[in-house]
Design a protein around this motif. Structure first.
Motif, PDB file in Angstrom:
ATOM      1  N   UNK A 123      34.254  32.389  36.594  1.00 12.37           N
ATOM      2  CA  UNK A 123      35.647  32.811  36.523  1.00 12.37           C
ATOM      3  C   UNK A 123      36.424  31.750  35.729  1.00 12.37           C
ATOM      4  N   UNK A 124      37.330  32.179  34.864  1.00 12.46           N
ATOM      5  CA  UNK A 124      38.101  31.253  34.043  1.00 12.46           C
ATOM      6  C   UNK A 124      39.429  31.911  33.652  1.00 12.46           C
ATOM      7  N   UNK A 153      44.670  28.917  39.381  1.00 14.69           N
ATOM      8  CA  UNK A 153      44.875  28.203  38.123  1.00 14.69           C
ATOM      9  C   UNK A 153      45.856  28.972  37.233  1.00 14.69           C
ATOM     10  N   UNK A 154      45.678  30.284  37.155  1.00 17.72           N
ATOM     11  CA  UNK A 154      46.576  31.120  36.360  1.00 17.72           C
ATOM     12  C   UNK A 154      48.025  30.952  36.837  1.00 17.72           C
ATOM     13  N   UNK A 182      34.657  31.187  42.175  1.00 21.48           N
ATOM     14  CA  UNK A 182      35.422  32.202  42.900  1.00 21.48           C
ATOM     15  C   UNK A 182      36.614  32.693  42.086  1.00 21.48           C
ATOM     16  N   UNK A 183      36.958  33.942  42.324  1.00 26.00           N
ATOM     17  CA  UNK A 183      38.130  34.531  41.679  1.00 26.00           C
ATOM     18  C   UNK A 183      39.403  33.849  42.153  1.00 26.00           C
ATOM     19  N   UNK A 233      45.580  35.175  31.039  1.00 26.00           N
ATOM     20  CA  UNK A 233      44.886  36.168  31.866  1.00 26.00           C
ATOM     21  C   UNK A 233      43.640  35.570  32.511  1.00 26.00           C
ATOM     22  N   UNK A 234      43.324  36.078  33.671  1.00 28.50           N
ATOM     23  CA  UNK A 234      42.107  35.683  34.382  1.00 28.50           C
ATOM     24  C   UNK A 234      40.932  36.468  33.800  1.00 28.50           C
ATOM     25  N   UNK A 235      39.834  35.761  33.478  1.00 24.71           N
ATOM     26  CA  UNK A 235      38.640  36.384  32.893  1.00 24.71           C
ATOM     27  C   UNK A 235      37.481  36.309  33.885  1.00 24.71           C
ATOM     28  N   UNK A 236      36.893  37.453  34.167  1.00 24.20           N
ATOM     29  CA  UNK A 236      35.798  37.507  35.121  1.00 24.20           C
ATOM     30  C   UNK A 236      34.487  37.026  34.486  1.00 24.20           C
ATOM     31  N   UNK A 237      33.480  36.745  35.306  1.00 21.84           N
ATOM     32  CA  UNK A 237      32.169  36.377  34.766  1.00 21.84           C
ATOM     33  C   UNK A 237      31.677  37.446  33.787  1.00 21.84           C
TER      34      UNK A 237
END
Length: 507
Positions: free
Chosen positions: A378-379, A433-434, A426-427, A406-410
């Motif tokens: 997650x990033x 962080x976002x 983890x999400x 934006x949050x980017x999933x695996x």
């Protein structure tokens, strides 16, 4: 008839020229005089003082210098014509950047394009007087000019076309060519030159004028230049380090919004001018001017590797640094976080999702060439371009800084249009962080090292890393770092609110 001339608006022609276009940033007379005001007043009554503008455009600096000397040397040379002869022939010199600006500069200084004509206020035996122009050619090596970095493909042209090979920066040792000592070197040099790269790529030039002027070792030097050297700028790392550690810079006047200095001119990151004094060693008096309001304080310019523009911001940064926490530049990707250029597009098949500036689509894992360890984490993705046009504030003097976030999933990667931040299992951590980046506190710290439209990992160097298993808000951050209400109000005055993820206007 006399009353007509007394009541009719009669603008200075050089003020009008200064507002013509952005192609060449001409200096308004008012600005030229502000720079001249930095010099000690006794210099205007010194008959031996010599002045050089190595980048003449309109000739405004030479003209305003002449006006001051004409007044200051009245007691030394009571006869006006004798005074003019001495000033124009022995004290004032210029190097024009083009043939056209040489004519304009001579017209401003001598009242004639040709100082050997009968219309000139003083008579020279040649058509140049002390304002020279030489049609210098670039020196090519491996397709580039060794002096200015110009592209041979773009500038190896016929002699009847402008070469843009400015004489002052196309000589190894200006002292040998000019063959005299100057007390004052002052001007507004060309800022950049297209280097033939992509996206209107350009190489800075102003740093080269400053470096050449230092070789002449004048008593005083003053240039007005873009302020992007404070914390960025292509190829300006060594220039920034040298300037920030030069204890001879006695005054620095900073305009974060270039329109406050050059009306109608939009220069990303603003502009600044400075006074360099050969025989001075000490802290620098920094003046920041925003919408006509100024803040002046003494600073050691070399305290940080980049220049922090505001004294209030500096105090906030020092409070944050007291906790000695790691900073976010260590978890932000470099450019091309996954090795994918801007023009890369999704493909028909692939086990990954590619985020590009037009949307999303499938992409094969085997074509990712870097950042492999982040792919299945997650990033957070953020645009490498700031939200604010050319780094300018809104009508209230505020900036948002962050554009897309934006949050980017695996399994999701991006092109170089974005930076990739963090890598979590983890999400929850990624979403915290976002939300953290959306706070005014974080975006204010990013602002302190953001003078252009582009973001990189270096812009996060003052942002501390938090425990992202927890949620963070401005209120909690202000309390953690002990900010006063005055400091909180200052942050509010500089940063726009940014909607949280999920809100309709979040990006």
């Amino acid at each position: 008839m006399s009353s007509l001339f007394e009541t009719t608006y009669n603008p200075d022609v050089l003020s009008c020229i200064a507002n013509l276009s952005n192609d060449e940033v001409f200096t308004p007379p008012e600005l030229a005089n502000k720079m001249l005001d930095l010099l000690p007043q006794e210099i205007w009554s010194d008959p031996n003082a010599t002045f050089l503008d190595p980048a003449c455009k309109s000739g405004v600096f030479l003209r305003e210098i002449a006006k001051r000397l004409i007044h200051g040397l009245e007691s030394e040379y009571p006869d006006l014509q004798e005074r003019l002869e001495h000033i124009y022939k022995k004290q004032i010199f210029g190097i024009a950047i083009t043939e056209l600006t040489s004519l304009l500069s001579r017209r401003s200084l001598y009242c004639s394009k040709y100082p050997n004509s009968r219309y000139s206020v003083v008579h020279f035996d040649n058509a140049e007087g002390n304002v020279r122009f030489k049609n210098i050619k670039h020196t090519w090596r491996d397709g580039r000019c060794i002096y200015c970095g110009a592209s041979k493909k773009a500038y190896d042209r016929d002699d009847d076309l402008e070469q843009y090979a400015y004489e002052f920066i196309h000589i190894d040792n200006p002292a040998k060519v000019l063959d005299m000592k100057f007390d004052v070197i002052i001007g507004n040099p060309p800022y950049q030159l297209s280097d033939g790269g992509q996206k209107a790529s350009a190489t800075p030039l102003y740093d080269k004028f400053v470096e050449q002027a230092k070789k002449l070792n004048p008593r005083f030097m003053s240039f007005i230049i873009p302020a992007r050297w404070f914390d960025g700028g292509r190829g300006l790392d060594s220039f920034r380090k040298e300037m920030l550690n030069d204890r001879r810079i006695r005054r620095l006047v900073d305009y974060p919004n270039s329109a406050d200095c050059f009306p109608g001119v939009d220069i990303a990151g603003g502009v600044c001018y400075f006074l360099w004094q050969r025989d001075y060693r000490g802290d620098c008096e920094v003046t920041t001017s925003v919408n006509g309001k100024t803040d002046t304080y003494m600073r050691d310019l070399g305290e940080y590797p980049t220049f922090i523009r505001s004294s209030k911001a500096l105090r906030i940064i020092k409070k944050v640094e007291q906790l000695n926490e790691p900073t976010m530049d260590t978890i932000v990707s470099s450019q091309k976080p996954y090795g994918l250029r801007t023009f890369v597009r999704p493909e028909k098949s692939g086990d990954l999702i590619l985020r590009w500036n037009g949307g999303e689509g499938k992409f094969p894992r085997e074509k990712v060439t870097s950042g492999v360890g982040w792919i299945d984490k997650w990033k957070v993705f953020t645009s490498y371009l700031t939200h604010d046009h050319a780094g300018q504030t809104d009508s209230e003097g505020k900036r948002r800084i962050i554009s897309v976030l934006e949050v980017a999933q695996p399994g999701k990667v991006c092109t170089e249009t974005y930076l990739s931040i963090g890598a979590y299992d983890t999400e929850t951590e990624a979403r915290n962080l976002d939300a953290y980046i959306r706070t005014k506190f974080v975006r204010f710290l990013i602002l302190q090292v953001t003078s252009t439209q582009h973001l990189s990992k270096a812009n996060f160097k003052f942002v501390p890393i938090q425990d992202f298993s927890q949620a963070w808000s401005d209120e909690r951050l202000y309390s953690k770092y002990g900010l006063t209400q005055d400091e909180i109000d200052y942050i509010d005055s500089k940063i726009k609110p940014m909607p949280q993820a999920g809100d309709p206007d979040a990006n």
